[in-house]
Write a protein that holds these residues in place. Structure first.
Motif, PDB file in Angstrom:
ATOM      1  N   LYS A 270       0.840  -1.191   0.000  1.00  0.00           N
ATOM      2  CA  LYS A 270       0.000   0.000   0.000  1.00  0.00           C
ATOM      3  C   LYS A 270       0.875   1.241   0.000  1.00  0.00           C
ATOM      4  CE  LYS A 270      -4.128  -1.682   0.159  1.00  0.00           C
ATOM      5  NZ  LYS A 270      -5.112  -1.452  -0.830  1.00  0.00           N
ATOM      6  N   GLN A 271       0.558   2.166  -0.871  1.00  0.00           N
ATOM      7  CA  GLN A 271       1.276   3.421  -0.951  1.00  0.00           C
ATOM      8  C   GLN A 271       0.352   4.522  -0.445  1.00  0.00           C
ATOM      9  OE1 GLN A 271       2.519   4.375  -4.894  1.00  0.00           O
ATOM     10  NE2 GLN A 271       3.266   6.369  -4.348  1.00  0.00           N
ATOM     11  N   ARG A 272       0.868   5.361   0.409  1.00  0.00           N
ATOM     12  CA  ARG A 272       0.056   6.452   0.937  1.00  0.00           C
ATOM     13  C   ARG A 272      -0.024   7.561  -0.106  1.00  0.00           C
ATOM     14  NH1 ARG A 272      -2.530   8.896   4.712  1.00  0.00           N
ATOM     15  NH2 ARG A 272      -1.988  10.871   5.641  1.00  0.00           N
ATOM     16  N   ILE A 273      -1.252   7.952  -0.421  1.00  0.00           N
ATOM     17  CA  ILE A 273      -1.472   9.036  -1.367  1.00  0.00           C
ATOM     18  C   ILE A 273      -1.201  10.351  -0.652  1.00  0.00           C
ATOM     19  CG2 ILE A 273      -3.200  10.219  -2.783  1.00  0.00           C
ATOM     20  CD1 ILE A 273      -4.589   7.544  -3.119  1.00  0.00           C
ATOM     21  N   PRO A 274      -0.386  11.218  -1.261  1.00  0.00           N
ATOM     22  CA  PRO A 274      -0.134  12.508  -0.617  1.00  0.00           C
ATOM     23  C   PRO A 274      -1.444  13.260  -0.406  1.00  0.00           C
ATOM     24  CG  PRO A 274       1.271  12.204  -2.541  1.00  0.00           C
ATOM     25  CD  PRO A 274       0.290  11.079  -2.521  1.00  0.00           C
ATOM     26  N   GLU A 275      -1.555  13.919   0.738  1.00  0.00           N
ATOM     27  CA  GLU A 275      -2.784  14.641   1.047  1.00  0.00           C
ATOM     28  C   GLU A 275      -2.951  15.839   0.134  1.00  0.00           C
ATOM     29  OE1 GLU A 275      -3.465  15.582   5.132  1.00  0.00           O
ATOM     30  OE2 GLU A 275      -2.552  13.708   5.781  1.00  0.00           O
ATOM     31  N   VAL A 276      -4.182  16.059  -0.287  1.00  0.00           N
ATOM     32  CA  VAL A 276      -4.518  17.218  -1.097  1.00  0.00           C
ATOM     33  C   VAL A 276      -5.506  18.044  -0.293  1.00  0.00           C
ATOM     34  CG1 VAL A 276      -5.575  18.024  -3.235  1.00  0.00           C
ATOM     35  CG2 VAL A 276      -4.198  15.943  -3.242  1.00  0.00           C
ATOM     36  N   SER A 277      -5.201  19.294  -0.119  1.00  0.00           N
ATOM     37  CA  SER A 277      -6.074  20.184   0.629  1.00  0.00           C
ATOM     38  C   SER A 277      -7.380  20.390  -0.125  1.00  0.00           C
ATOM     39  CB  SER A 277      -5.367  21.536   0.803  1.00  0.00           C
ATOM     40  OG  SER A 277      -6.276  22.518   1.225  1.00  0.00           O
ATOM     41  N   TRP A 278      -8.481  20.532   0.626  1.00  0.00           N
ATOM     42  CA  TRP A 278      -9.768  20.818  -0.016  1.00  0.00           C
ATOM     43  C   TRP A 278      -9.723  22.167  -0.706  1.00  0.00           C
ATOM     44  CZ3 TRP A 278     -12.766  17.051  -1.076  1.00  0.00           C
ATOM     45  CH2 TRP A 278     -12.814  15.927  -0.243  1.00  0.00           C
ATOM     46  N   ASN A 279      -8.749  23.000  -0.352  1.00  0.00           N
ATOM     47  CA  ASN A 279      -8.588  24.306  -0.970  1.00  0.00           C
ATOM     48  C   ASN A 279      -7.645  24.256  -2.161  1.00  0.00           C
ATOM     49  OD1 ASN A 279     -10.238  25.450   0.996  1.00  0.00           O
ATOM     50  ND2 ASN A 279      -8.515  25.844   2.353  1.00  0.00           N
ATOM     51  N   ALA A 280      -7.213  23.057  -2.541  1.00  0.00           N
ATOM     52  CA  ALA A 280      -6.254  22.918  -3.633  1.00  0.00           C
ATOM     53  C   ALA A 280      -6.837  23.454  -4.933  1.00  0.00           C
ATOM     54  CB  ALA A 280      -5.858  21.456  -3.804  1.00  0.00           C
ATOM     55  N   LYS A 281      -6.002  24.018  -5.722  1.00  0.00           N
ATOM     56  CA  LYS A 281      -6.402  24.524  -7.028  1.00  0.00           C
ATOM     57  C   LYS A 281      -6.521  23.347  -7.996  1.00  0.00           C
ATOM     58  CE  LYS A 281      -4.894  29.124  -6.446  1.00  0.00           C
ATOM     59  NZ  LYS A 281      -5.805  29.573  -5.494  1.00  0.00           N
ATOM     60  N   ASP A 282      -7.294  23.532  -9.048  1.00  0.00           N
ATOM     61  CA  ASP A 282      -7.486  22.474 -10.035  1.00  0.00           C
ATOM     62  C   ASP A 282      -6.156  21.935 -10.554  1.00  0.00           C
ATOM     63  OD1 ASP A 282     -10.217  22.649  -9.814  1.00  0.00           O
ATOM     64  OD2 ASP A 282     -10.489  23.807 -11.647  1.00  0.00           O
ATOM     65  N   GLY A 283      -5.200  22.808 -10.764  1.00  0.00           N
ATOM     66  CA  GLY A 283      -3.897  22.397 -11.275  1.00  0.00           C
ATOM     67  C   GLY A 283      -3.187  21.423 -10.353  1.00  0.00           C
ATOM     68  N   GLU A 284      -3.310  21.652  -9.050  1.00  0.00           N
ATOM     69  CA  GLU A 284      -2.677  20.758  -8.077  1.00  0.00           C
ATOM     70  C   GLU A 284      -3.331  19.381  -8.106  1.00  0.00           C
ATOM     71  OE1 GLU A 284      -2.628  22.537  -4.182  1.00  0.00           O
ATOM     72  OE2 GLU A 284      -2.030  24.464  -5.023  1.00  0.00           O
ATOM     73  N   ILE A 285      -4.648  19.358  -8.183  1.00  0.00           N
ATOM     74  CA  ILE A 285      -5.372  18.087  -8.232  1.00  0.00           C
ATOM     75  C   ILE A 285      -5.052  17.363  -9.530  1.00  0.00           C
ATOM     76  CG2 ILE A 285      -7.672  17.034  -8.326  1.00  0.00           C
ATOM     77  CD1 ILE A 285      -8.553  19.376  -6.458  1.00  0.00           C
ATOM     78  N   TYR A 286      -5.062  18.088 -10.642  1.00  0.00           N
ATOM     79  CA  TYR A 286      -4.735  17.508 -11.942  1.00  0.00           C
ATOM     80  C   TYR A 286      -3.337  16.906 -11.922  1.00  0.00           C
ATOM     81  CZ  TYR A 286      -3.853  17.121 -16.928  1.00  0.00           C
ATOM     82  OH  TYR A 286      -3.545  16.644 -18.166  1.00  0.00           O
ATOM     83  N   GLU A 287      -2.388  17.632 -11.312  1.00  0.00           N
ATOM     84  CA  GLU A 287      -1.011  17.147 -11.241  1.00  0.00           C
ATOM     85  C   GLU A 287      -0.924  15.837 -10.457  1.00  0.00           C
ATOM     86  OE1 GLU A 287       3.251  18.544  -9.398  1.00  0.00           O
ATOM     87  OE2 GLU A 287       1.867  20.092 -10.090  1.00  0.00           O
ATOM     88  N   ARG A 288      -1.622  15.758  -9.324  1.00  0.00           N
ATOM     89  CA  ARG A 288      -1.603  14.528  -8.517  1.00  0.00           C
ATOM     90  C   ARG A 288      -2.228  13.361  -9.285  1.00  0.00           C
ATOM     91  NH1 ARG A 288       1.265  16.066  -4.162  1.00  0.00           N
ATOM     92  NH2 ARG A 288       0.266  17.504  -2.741  1.00  0.00           N
ATOM     93  N   LEU A 289      -3.381  13.618  -9.924  1.00  0.00           N
ATOM     94  CA  LEU A 289      -4.075  12.536 -10.637  1.00  0.00           C
ATOM     95  C   LEU A 289      -3.372  12.142 -11.929  1.00  0.00           C
ATOM     96  CD1 LEU A 289      -7.820  13.433 -10.069  1.00  0.00           C
ATOM     97  CD2 LEU A 289      -6.481  11.634  -8.984  1.00  0.00           C
ATOM     98  N   SER A 290      -2.447  12.958 -12.404  1.00  0.00           N
ATOM     99  CA  SER A 290      -1.712  12.585 -13.612  1.00  0.00           C
ATOM    100  C   SER A 290      -0.643  11.533 -13.314  1.00  0.00           C
ATOM    101  CB  SER A 290      -1.091  13.811 -14.279  1.00  0.00           C
ATOM    102  OG  SER A 290      -0.076  14.359 -13.475  1.00  0.00           O
ATOM    103  N   ASP A 291      -0.372  11.281 -12.036  1.00  0.00           N
ATOM    104  CA  ASP A 291       0.533  10.205 -11.618  1.00  0.00           C
ATOM    105  C   ASP A 291      -0.262   8.897 -11.706  1.00  0.00           C
ATOM    106  OD1 ASP A 291       1.841   8.210 -10.090  1.00  0.00           O
ATOM    107  OD2 ASP A 291       2.751   9.713  -8.790  1.00  0.00           O
TER     108      ASP A 291
END
Length: 57
Positions: free
Chosen positions: A3-24
Motif C-alpha cells: 500500500k502506498q500512501r497518497i499525498p494529502e490534497v487540501s480541499w482548498n487545492a487549485k485544479d492544477g494541483e489536483i490535476y497534477e496529482r491525478l496525472s501520476d
C-alpha cells in the motif's frame, strides 16, 4: 501489493494541483481501485497512458 500512501490534497487545492496529482498513474489507479473497486487492483498503473481530456473521439 504494498500500500502506498497518497499525498494529502487540501480541499482548498487549485485544479492544477489536483490535476497534477491525478496525472501520476500510481495515484490515479490507487484512487479509482479504492473507491470504485473496493480496493481490488483492477486498474493497473502500467496500463494507463496520458490523454488530452479535451480530445473528443
Amino acid at each position: 501489493m504494498k500500500k502506498q500512501r497518497i499525498p494529502e490534497v487540501s480541499w482548498n487545492a487549485k485544479d492544477g494541483e489536483i490535476y497534477e496529482r491525478l496525472s501520476d498513474n500510481e495515484v490515479f489507479a490507487d484512487l479509482f481501485n479504492g473507491v470504485v473497486f473496493q480496493g481490488e487492483e483492477i486498474i493497473k498503473p502500467e496500463y494507463l497512458e496520458e490523454m488530452n481530456e479535451k480530445k473528443q473521439l
